[in-house]
Design an enzyme around this catalytic site. Structure first.
Site, short mmCIF file in Angstrom:
data_model
loop_
_atom_site.label_atom_id
_atom_site.label_comp_id
_atom_site.label_asym_id
_atom_site.label_seq_id
_atom_site.Cartn_x
_atom_site.Cartn_y
_atom_site.Cartn_z
N ASN A 33 -19.54 -32.99 -22.21
CA ASN A 33 -20.13 -33.17 -23.48
C ASN A 33 -19.29 -32.32 -24.50
O ASN A 33 -19.04 -32.91 -25.67
CB ASN A 33 -21.38 -32.87 -23.56
N TYR A 89 -26.98 -38.06 -12.13
CA TYR A 89 -28.17 -37.55 -12.53
C TYR A 89 -28.76 -38.62 -13.21
O TYR A 89 -28.38 -39.45 -13.95
CB TYR A 89 -28.11 -36.23 -13.43
N TYR A 103 -31.19 -34.49 -10.13
CA TYR A 103 -29.54 -34.48 -9.60
C TYR A 103 -29.37 -35.04 -8.28
O TYR A 103 -30.28 -34.60 -7.56
CB TYR A 103 -29.12 -33.23 -9.75
N ASN A 169 -25.71 -21.49 -20.08
CA ASN A 169 -26.23 -22.74 -19.30
C ASN A 169 -26.96 -22.40 -17.91
O ASN A 169 -26.16 -22.70 -17.02
CB ASN A 169 -25.40 -24.00 -19.27
N TYR A 170 -28.03 -21.70 -18.09
CA TYR A 170 -28.39 -21.29 -16.75
C TYR A 170 -29.47 -22.22 -16.03
O TYR A 170 -30.27 -22.74 -16.66
CB TYR A 170 -29.22 -19.59 -16.82
N ARG A 171 -29.13 -22.69 -15.03
CA ARG A 171 -30.07 -23.91 -14.08
C ARG A 171 -30.37 -23.24 -12.73
O ARG A 171 -29.58 -23.31 -11.77
CB ARG A 171 -29.12 -25.24 -13.88
N LYS A 229 -28.10 -19.25 -29.38
CA LYS A 229 -28.76 -20.69 -29.74
C LYS A 229 -30.08 -20.69 -29.41
O LYS A 229 -30.52 -19.90 -28.30
CB LYS A 229 -28.17 -21.73 -28.83
N ALA A 232 -34.25 -25.43 -32.13
CA ALA A 232 -34.67 -25.67 -33.42
C ALA A 232 -34.57 -24.68 -34.65
O ALA A 232 -34.63 -24.64 -35.68
CB ALA A 232 -35.85 -26.62 -33.66
N ASP A 265 -24.72 -28.25 -26.09
CA ASP A 265 -23.35 -28.28 -25.68
C ASP A 265 -22.56 -28.87 -26.99
O ASP A 265 -21.45 -28.37 -27.19
CB ASP A 265 -23.10 -29.69 -24.74
#
Length: 312
Positions: A33, A89, A103, A169-171, A229, A232, A265
Protein backbone atom coordinates in the site's frame (compact mmCIF):
# COMPACT_ATOMS: atom_id res chain seq x y z
CA UNK A 1 18.55 16.22 -10.14
CA UNK A 2 19.96 12.73 -9.58
CA UNK A 3 17.32 10.03 -9.35
CA UNK A 4 17.08 8.40 -5.92
CA UNK A 5 15.78 4.90 -5.33
CA UNK A 6 13.79 3.38 -2.50
CA UNK A 7 13.17 -0.32 -1.97
CA UNK A 8 10.04 -1.16 0.00
CA UNK A 9 10.29 -4.62 1.53
CA UNK A 10 7.36 -6.73 2.64
CA UNK A 11 4.40 -8.85 1.68
CA UNK A 12 1.40 -8.40 -0.56
CA UNK A 13 -1.59 -10.70 -0.27
CA UNK A 14 -4.81 -11.41 -2.07
CA UNK A 15 -7.42 -9.16 -0.45
CA UNK A 16 -11.10 -10.06 -0.13
CA UNK A 17 -13.38 -7.34 1.25
CA UNK A 18 -17.11 -7.40 1.86
CA UNK A 19 -19.73 -4.86 0.87
CA UNK A 20 -23.10 -6.09 2.05
CA UNK A 21 -23.46 -9.54 0.52
CA UNK A 22 -20.86 -8.85 -2.18
CA UNK A 23 -17.20 -9.82 -2.00
CA UNK A 24 -14.59 -7.77 -3.84
CA UNK A 25 -11.14 -9.15 -4.67
CA UNK A 26 -8.04 -7.01 -4.73
CA UNK A 27 -4.46 -7.04 -3.54
CA UNK A 28 -3.05 -5.45 -0.41
CA UNK A 29 -0.46 -5.47 2.31
CA UNK A 30 0.92 -2.67 4.43
CA UNK A 31 4.18 -2.13 2.57
CA UNK A 32 2.61 -2.62 -0.86
CA UNK A 33 0.00 0.00 0.00
CA UNK A 34 2.79 2.41 0.91
CA UNK A 35 4.69 1.62 -2.29
CA UNK A 36 1.69 2.33 -4.50
CA UNK A 37 0.70 5.55 -2.75
CA UNK A 38 4.32 6.74 -2.72
CA UNK A 39 4.72 6.07 -6.45
CA UNK A 40 1.47 7.89 -7.19
CA UNK A 41 2.68 11.00 -5.37
CA UNK A 42 6.32 11.09 -6.50
CA UNK A 43 8.11 12.23 -9.63
CA UNK A 44 9.54 9.03 -11.08
CA UNK A 45 12.45 11.03 -12.49
CA UNK A 46 13.42 11.95 -8.94
CA UNK A 47 12.42 8.81 -7.00
CA UNK A 48 12.21 5.25 -8.28
CA UNK A 49 9.99 3.04 -6.10
CA UNK A 50 10.93 -0.65 -6.01
CA UNK A 51 8.92 -3.35 -4.30
CA UNK A 52 10.76 -6.32 -2.80
CA UNK A 53 8.96 -9.55 -1.97
CA UNK A 54 8.47 -13.10 -3.19
CA UNK A 55 5.44 -14.40 -5.07
CA UNK A 56 4.41 -17.65 -6.72
CA UNK A 57 4.21 -18.55 -10.38
CA UNK A 58 0.38 -18.60 -10.26
CA UNK A 59 -2.05 -16.33 -12.07
CA UNK A 60 -2.73 -14.25 -8.95
CA UNK A 61 0.97 -13.40 -8.74
CA UNK A 62 0.98 -12.52 -12.45
CA UNK A 63 -1.92 -10.13 -11.88
CA UNK A 64 -0.19 -8.53 -8.92
CA UNK A 65 2.97 -7.76 -10.86
CA UNK A 66 1.02 -6.41 -13.83
CA UNK A 67 -0.99 -4.12 -11.54
CA UNK A 68 2.12 -2.80 -9.77
CA UNK A 69 3.87 -2.09 -13.03
CA UNK A 70 0.88 -0.01 -14.10
CA UNK A 71 1.35 1.97 -10.88
CA UNK A 72 4.99 2.68 -11.81
CA UNK A 73 6.22 0.45 -9.00
CA UNK A 74 9.38 -1.34 -10.13
CA UNK A 75 9.22 -5.14 -9.88
CA UNK A 76 12.67 -6.32 -11.00
CA UNK A 77 13.64 -7.42 -7.49
CA UNK A 78 10.55 -9.58 -6.91
CA UNK A 79 11.24 -13.31 -6.81
CA UNK A 80 8.89 -15.97 -8.22
CA UNK A 81 8.92 -19.23 -6.24
CA UNK A 82 7.56 -22.33 -7.97
CA UNK A 83 6.25 -24.06 -4.85
CA UNK A 84 4.65 -21.08 -3.08
CA UNK A 85 1.71 -18.70 -3.46
CA UNK A 86 0.73 -15.32 -2.01
CA UNK A 87 -1.12 -15.21 1.30
CA UNK A 88 -4.77 -14.22 1.54
CA UNK A 89 -6.76 -12.02 3.91
CA UNK A 90 -10.42 -11.11 4.35
CA UNK A 91 -11.68 -7.75 5.65
CA UNK A 92 -14.89 -7.51 7.64
CA UNK A 93 -16.01 -3.87 8.02
CA UNK A 94 -18.58 -2.69 10.56
CA UNK A 95 -21.08 0.16 10.27
CA UNK A 96 -18.50 2.66 11.58
CA UNK A 97 -15.86 1.81 9.00
CA UNK A 98 -13.70 -0.15 11.45
CA UNK A 99 -12.37 -3.44 10.18
CA UNK A 100 -11.44 -6.93 11.32
CA UNK A 101 -8.85 -8.95 9.40
CA UNK A 102 -8.71 -12.72 8.87
CA UNK A 103 -5.46 -14.14 7.47
CA UNK A 104 -4.25 -17.25 5.62
CA UNK A 105 -0.50 -16.66 5.22
CA UNK A 106 1.59 -19.23 7.13
CA UNK A 107 3.18 -20.64 3.96
CA UNK A 108 3.10 -17.46 1.88
CA UNK A 109 5.94 -16.92 -0.59
CA UNK A 110 7.00 -13.62 1.02
CA UNK A 111 8.18 -15.45 4.14
CA UNK A 112 10.95 -17.04 2.09
CA UNK A 113 12.36 -14.18 0.03
CA UNK A 114 15.68 -14.30 1.91
CA UNK A 115 16.00 -18.10 1.64
CA UNK A 116 16.29 -18.47 -2.13
CA UNK A 117 19.47 -18.91 -4.22
CA UNK A 118 18.84 -15.43 -5.66
CA UNK A 119 18.59 -13.67 -2.30
CA UNK A 120 22.30 -12.85 -1.92
CA UNK A 121 22.41 -11.10 -5.29
CA UNK A 122 19.23 -9.19 -4.45
CA UNK A 123 20.64 -8.11 -1.09
CA UNK A 124 23.78 -6.86 -2.82
CA UNK A 125 21.62 -4.62 -5.01
CA UNK A 126 19.52 -3.45 -2.07
CA UNK A 127 22.62 -2.46 -0.14
CA UNK A 128 23.26 0.17 -2.81
CA UNK A 129 19.81 1.81 -2.53
CA UNK A 130 19.33 5.31 -1.17
CA UNK A 131 16.45 4.18 1.07
CA UNK A 132 15.15 0.89 2.42
CA UNK A 133 11.64 0.86 3.90
CA UNK A 134 10.02 -1.95 5.87
CA UNK A 135 7.44 -2.49 8.59
CA UNK A 136 6.90 -4.54 11.70
CA UNK A 137 4.99 -7.00 9.53
CA UNK A 138 8.00 -7.28 7.19
CA UNK A 139 9.93 -8.46 10.27
CA UNK A 140 7.23 -10.65 11.78
CA UNK A 141 6.71 -12.90 8.76
CA UNK A 142 10.39 -13.90 8.58
CA UNK A 143 12.01 -16.89 10.27
CA UNK A 144 14.73 -15.97 12.77
CA UNK A 145 17.64 -16.72 10.44
CA UNK A 146 16.13 -14.60 7.69
CA UNK A 147 15.57 -11.74 10.12
CA UNK A 148 19.26 -11.84 11.04
CA UNK A 149 20.16 -11.71 7.35
CA UNK A 150 17.84 -8.73 6.95
CA UNK A 151 19.58 -6.85 9.77
CA UNK A 152 22.92 -7.43 8.04
CA UNK A 153 21.44 -5.97 4.85
CA UNK A 154 20.21 -2.87 6.67
CA UNK A 155 23.62 -2.38 8.23
CA UNK A 156 25.32 -2.69 4.82
CA UNK A 157 22.95 -0.18 3.25
CA UNK A 158 23.60 2.39 5.98
CA UNK A 159 27.35 1.75 5.71
CA UNK A 160 27.05 2.67 2.01
CA UNK A 161 25.28 5.94 2.84
CA UNK A 162 21.68 4.74 2.54
CA UNK A 163 18.92 5.41 5.06
CA UNK A 164 16.51 2.94 6.65
CA UNK A 165 12.85 3.81 7.25
CA UNK A 166 10.69 1.70 9.57
CA UNK A 167 6.93 1.69 10.24
CA UNK A 168 6.18 -0.06 13.53
CA UNK A 169 2.92 -1.82 12.44
CA UNK A 170 2.76 -4.28 15.33
CA UNK A 171 0.44 -7.28 14.91
CA UNK A 172 0.60 -9.53 18.01
CA UNK A 173 -0.79 -12.63 16.28
CA UNK A 174 2.28 -12.72 13.99
CA UNK A 175 4.72 -13.10 16.89
CA UNK A 176 5.37 -16.09 19.15
CA UNK A 177 5.17 -13.79 22.17
CA UNK A 178 5.59 -10.15 23.13
CA UNK A 179 9.15 -10.61 24.35
CA UNK A 180 10.24 -11.89 20.94
CA UNK A 181 8.63 -8.92 19.25
CA UNK A 182 10.22 -6.44 21.66
CA UNK A 183 13.67 -7.91 21.02
CA UNK A 184 13.20 -7.74 17.24
CA UNK A 185 11.87 -4.18 17.35
CA UNK A 186 14.68 -3.00 19.61
CA UNK A 187 17.24 -4.38 17.17
CA UNK A 188 15.36 -2.94 14.19
CA UNK A 189 15.35 0.56 15.67
CA UNK A 190 19.12 0.41 16.09
CA UNK A 191 19.28 0.16 12.28
CA UNK A 192 16.67 2.87 11.63
CA UNK A 193 17.08 6.49 10.53
CA UNK A 194 13.39 7.44 10.25
CA UNK A 195 10.57 5.76 12.17
CA UNK A 196 6.80 5.93 11.76
CA UNK A 197 5.24 4.99 15.08
CA UNK A 198 1.52 4.35 15.40
CA UNK A 199 1.01 5.31 19.03
CA UNK A 200 -1.58 2.60 19.73
CA UNK A 201 0.87 -0.03 18.44
CA UNK A 202 3.62 1.36 20.66
CA UNK A 203 1.38 1.06 23.72
CA UNK A 204 0.33 -2.46 22.70
CA UNK A 205 3.93 -3.62 22.33
CA UNK A 206 5.68 -1.77 25.17
CA UNK A 207 2.84 -0.91 27.56
CA UNK A 208 1.15 2.46 27.83
CA UNK A 209 3.69 5.18 28.52
CA UNK A 210 3.79 8.98 28.29
CA UNK A 211 4.52 10.35 24.85
CA UNK A 212 7.83 11.75 26.05
CA UNK A 213 8.94 8.26 27.07
CA UNK A 214 8.03 6.81 23.66
CA UNK A 215 10.08 9.48 21.91
CA UNK A 216 13.00 9.12 24.34
CA UNK A 217 13.13 5.33 23.90
CA UNK A 218 13.17 5.68 20.12
CA UNK A 219 15.80 8.43 20.15
CA UNK A 220 18.02 6.37 22.46
CA UNK A 221 18.03 3.64 19.81
CA UNK A 222 19.58 6.16 17.41
CA UNK A 223 16.54 7.12 15.29
CA UNK A 224 16.93 10.68 14.00
CA UNK A 225 13.41 11.38 12.69
CA UNK A 226 10.24 10.11 14.36
CA UNK A 227 6.71 10.62 13.04
CA UNK A 228 4.05 9.59 15.53
CA UNK A 229 0.69 8.65 14.04
CA UNK A 230 -2.35 9.04 16.29
CA UNK A 231 -5.26 8.10 14.04
CA UNK A 232 -7.70 10.98 13.65
CA UNK A 233 -5.63 13.16 16.00
CA UNK A 234 -2.65 15.32 15.08
CA UNK A 235 0.67 13.87 13.99
CA UNK A 236 3.79 14.62 16.01
CA UNK A 237 7.25 14.83 14.48
CA UNK A 238 10.51 14.71 16.43
CA UNK A 239 13.72 15.41 14.52
CA UNK A 240 16.97 15.17 16.45
CA UNK A 241 16.96 17.60 19.35
CA UNK A 242 14.65 20.07 17.59
CA UNK A 243 11.34 21.11 19.22
CA UNK A 244 8.45 18.70 18.76
CA UNK A 245 6.27 19.57 15.76
CA UNK A 246 2.49 19.01 15.80
CA UNK A 247 0.48 18.91 12.58
CA UNK A 248 -3.31 18.76 12.77
CA UNK A 249 -5.22 15.96 11.06
CA UNK A 250 -8.06 16.50 8.61
CA UNK A 251 -11.37 15.99 10.36
CA UNK A 252 -14.07 14.01 8.55
CA UNK A 253 -17.68 13.45 9.52
CA UNK A 254 -18.50 9.87 10.51
CA UNK A 255 -20.58 9.25 7.42
CA UNK A 256 -17.59 9.99 5.18
CA UNK A 257 -15.43 7.30 6.78
CA UNK A 258 -16.07 4.20 4.68
CA UNK A 259 -13.07 1.95 5.37
CA UNK A 260 -9.96 2.71 7.44
CA UNK A 261 -7.86 0.05 5.69
CA UNK A 262 -4.42 1.44 4.70
CA UNK A 263 -4.91 4.72 6.59
CA UNK A 264 -1.52 4.48 8.30
CA UNK A 265 0.22 3.06 5.23
CA UNK A 266 -1.01 5.88 3.03
CA UNK A 267 -0.05 8.49 5.65
CA UNK A 268 3.52 7.18 5.56
CA UNK A 269 3.50 7.36 1.75
CA UNK A 270 2.27 10.93 1.70
CA UNK A 271 4.84 11.94 4.29
CA UNK A 272 7.69 10.30 2.37
CA UNK A 273 6.60 11.74 -0.97
CA UNK A 274 7.24 15.23 0.41
CA UNK A 275 10.13 14.48 2.76
CA UNK A 276 12.26 12.52 0.28
CA UNK A 277 11.80 15.32 -2.25
CA UNK A 278 13.32 17.77 0.22
CA UNK A 279 10.13 19.17 1.78
CA UNK A 280 9.69 20.16 5.40
CA UNK A 281 8.39 17.81 8.09
CA UNK A 282 5.30 20.01 8.50
CA UNK A 283 4.46 19.85 4.79
CA UNK A 284 5.18 16.12 4.79
CA UNK A 285 2.81 15.45 7.70
CA UNK A 286 0.11 17.60 6.08
CA UNK A 287 0.40 15.55 2.89
CA UNK A 288 0.27 12.38 4.94
CA UNK A 289 -2.97 13.50 6.58
CA UNK A 290 -4.46 14.48 3.21
CA UNK A 291 -3.58 11.13 1.65
CA UNK A 292 -4.95 9.11 4.57
CA UNK A 293 -8.15 11.15 4.82
CA UNK A 294 -8.79 10.52 1.13
CA UNK A 295 -8.09 6.78 1.31
CA UNK A 296 -10.49 6.14 4.18
CA UNK A 297 -13.38 7.58 2.18
CA UNK A 298 -13.15 4.57 -0.19
CA UNK A 299 -13.37 0.82 0.26
CA UNK A 300 -10.30 -1.41 0.10
CA UNK A 301 -6.58 -0.84 0.55
CA UNK A 302 -5.85 0.72 -2.85
CA UNK A 303 -8.30 3.39 -3.99
CA UNK A 304 -8.81 4.34 -7.66
CA UNK A 305 -6.10 6.55 -9.09
CA UNK A 306 -8.72 9.12 -10.07
CA UNK A 307 -9.69 9.52 -6.40
CA UNK A 308 -6.22 10.62 -5.30
CA UNK A 309 -5.85 14.19 -4.01
CA UNK A 310 -4.13 16.48 -6.54
CA UNK A 311 -0.43 17.10 -6.25
CA UNK A 312 0.79 20.64 -5.64
Amino acid sequence: MTQKNIAIIGECMIELSEKGENIKRGFGGDTLNTAVYLARQSDSQQLQVNYVTALGTDSFSDQMIAAWQQEQVQTQLIQRLDNKMPGLYFIETDDHGERTFWYWRNDAAARFWLDSPESDAICAQLAQHDYLYLSGISLAILPTASREKLMALLSACRHNGGKVIFDNNYRPRLWADKASAQQAYAEMLRHTDMAFLTLDDEHLLWGEQPLEAVIARTREAGVQEIAIKRGADSCLVAIGDEPLREVAAIKLSKEKVIDTTAAGDSFSAGYLAVRLAGGSAEDAAARGHLTASTVIQHRGAIIPLAAMPPLK
